[in-house]
Design a protein around this motif. Structure first.
Motif, PDB file in Angstrom:
ATOM      1  N   MET A   1       7.147  12.538  74.855  1.00 52.51           N
ATOM      2  CA  MET A   1       7.860  11.413  74.300  1.00 52.51           C
ATOM      3  C   MET A   1       8.849  11.946  73.258  1.00 52.51           C
ATOM      4  O   MET A   1       8.520  12.799  72.454  1.00 52.51           O
ATOM      5  N   ASN A   2      10.046  11.421  73.286  1.00 52.63           N
ATOM      6  CA  ASN A   2      11.074  11.813  72.333  1.00 52.63           C
ATOM      7  C   ASN A   2      11.238  10.714  71.284  1.00 52.63           C
ATOM      8  O   ASN A   2      11.570   9.584  71.607  1.00 52.63           O
ATOM      9  N   LEU A   3      10.972  11.065  70.021  1.00 55.16           N
ATOM     10  CA  LEU A   3      11.130  10.144  68.902  1.00 55.16           C
ATOM     11  C   LEU A   3      12.156  10.717  67.946  1.00 55.16           C
ATOM     12  O   LEU A   3      12.291  11.934  67.834  1.00 55.16           O
ATOM     13  N   THR A   4      12.850   9.868  67.234  1.00 58.02           N
ATOM     14  CA  THR A   4      13.723  10.318  66.155  1.00 58.02           C
ATOM     15  C   THR A   4      13.056   9.892  64.859  1.00 58.02           C
ATOM     16  O   THR A   4      12.861   8.703  64.603  1.00 58.02           O
TER      17      THR A   4
ATOM     18  N   SER B   1      15.289  14.630  65.827  1.00 56.66           N
ATOM     19  CA  SER B   1      14.673  14.423  67.133  1.00 56.66           C
ATOM     20  C   SER B   1      13.400  15.250  67.242  1.00 56.66           C
ATOM     21  O   SER B   1      13.397  16.435  66.922  1.00 56.66           O
TER      22      SER B   1
ATOM     23  N   ALA C   1      10.327  15.973  70.075  1.00 56.93           N
ATOM     24  CA  ALA C   1       9.786  15.777  71.419  1.00 56.93           C
ATOM     25  C   ALA C   1       8.369  16.323  71.523  1.00 56.93           C
ATOM     26  O   ALA C   1       7.748  16.259  72.576  1.00 56.93           O
TER      27      ALA C   1
ATOM     28  N   ALA D   1       2.959  13.584  71.006  1.00 57.33           N
ATOM     29  CA  ALA D   1       2.460  12.646  72.010  1.00 57.33           C
ATOM     30  C   ALA D   1       1.543  11.670  71.285  1.00 57.33           C
ATOM     31  O   ALA D   1       0.355  11.936  71.107  1.00 57.33           O
TER      32      ALA D   1
ATOM     33  N   SER E   1       7.447   4.015  71.914  1.00 65.27           N
ATOM     34  CA  SER E   1       8.027   4.267  73.229  1.00 65.27           C
ATOM     35  C   SER E   1       9.056   5.378  73.115  1.00 65.27           C
ATOM     36  O   SER E   1       9.597   5.635  72.030  1.00 65.27           O
ATOM     37  N   ASP E   2       9.339   6.006  74.228  1.00 64.93           N
ATOM     38  CA  ASP E   2      10.342   7.060  74.265  1.00 64.93           C
ATOM     39  C   ASP E   2      11.671   6.529  73.716  1.00 64.93           C
ATOM     40  O   ASP E   2      12.109   5.444  74.072  1.00 64.93           O
ATOM     41  N   GLY E   3      12.269   7.296  72.811  1.00 71.51           N
ATOM     42  CA  GLY E   3      13.550   6.918  72.243  1.00 71.51           C
ATOM     43  C   GLY E   3      13.481   6.107  70.967  1.00 71.51           C
ATOM     44  O   GLY E   3      14.519   5.794  70.381  1.00 71.51           O
ATOM     45  N   ASP E   4      12.267   5.759  70.518  1.00 70.40           N
ATOM     46  CA  ASP E   4      12.137   4.974  69.277  1.00 70.40           C
ATOM     47  C   ASP E   4      12.665   5.761  68.085  1.00 70.40           C
ATOM     48  O   ASP E   4      12.598   6.988  68.051  1.00 70.40           O
TER      49      ASP E   4
END
Length: 66
Positions: A1-4, A9, A11, A14, A52-55
């Motif tokens: 999952m990729n979070l900022t 960023s 990745a 998890a 979620s991915d991109g949060d």
């Protein structure tokens, strides 16, 4: 999952929800404020706030002093 997180960023994390993220980062949930996708999340909702991915997450630490 990729979070900022705080503009960086990440990745390598998890995690399913905010409470898990705060713990994984080694932070004391009583001493931080968290914004999730531009909305402040009450501490009582950390465990119910799914990620979620991109949060985008912003975390502010409270520091005591005088």
């Amino acid at each position: 999952m990729n979070l900022t997180i705080n503009g960086e960023s990440r990745a390598d994390l998890a995690v399913a929800h905010l409470a898990e993220l705060v713990a994984r980062l080694g932070l004391d949930a009583r001493k931080v404020a968290v914004e999730h996708n531009l909305e402040i999340v009450p501490r009582s909702a950390y465990a119910a706030t799914r990620l979620s991915d991109g949060d985008r997450i912003e975390i502010v630490h409270f520091i005591g002093g005088g």
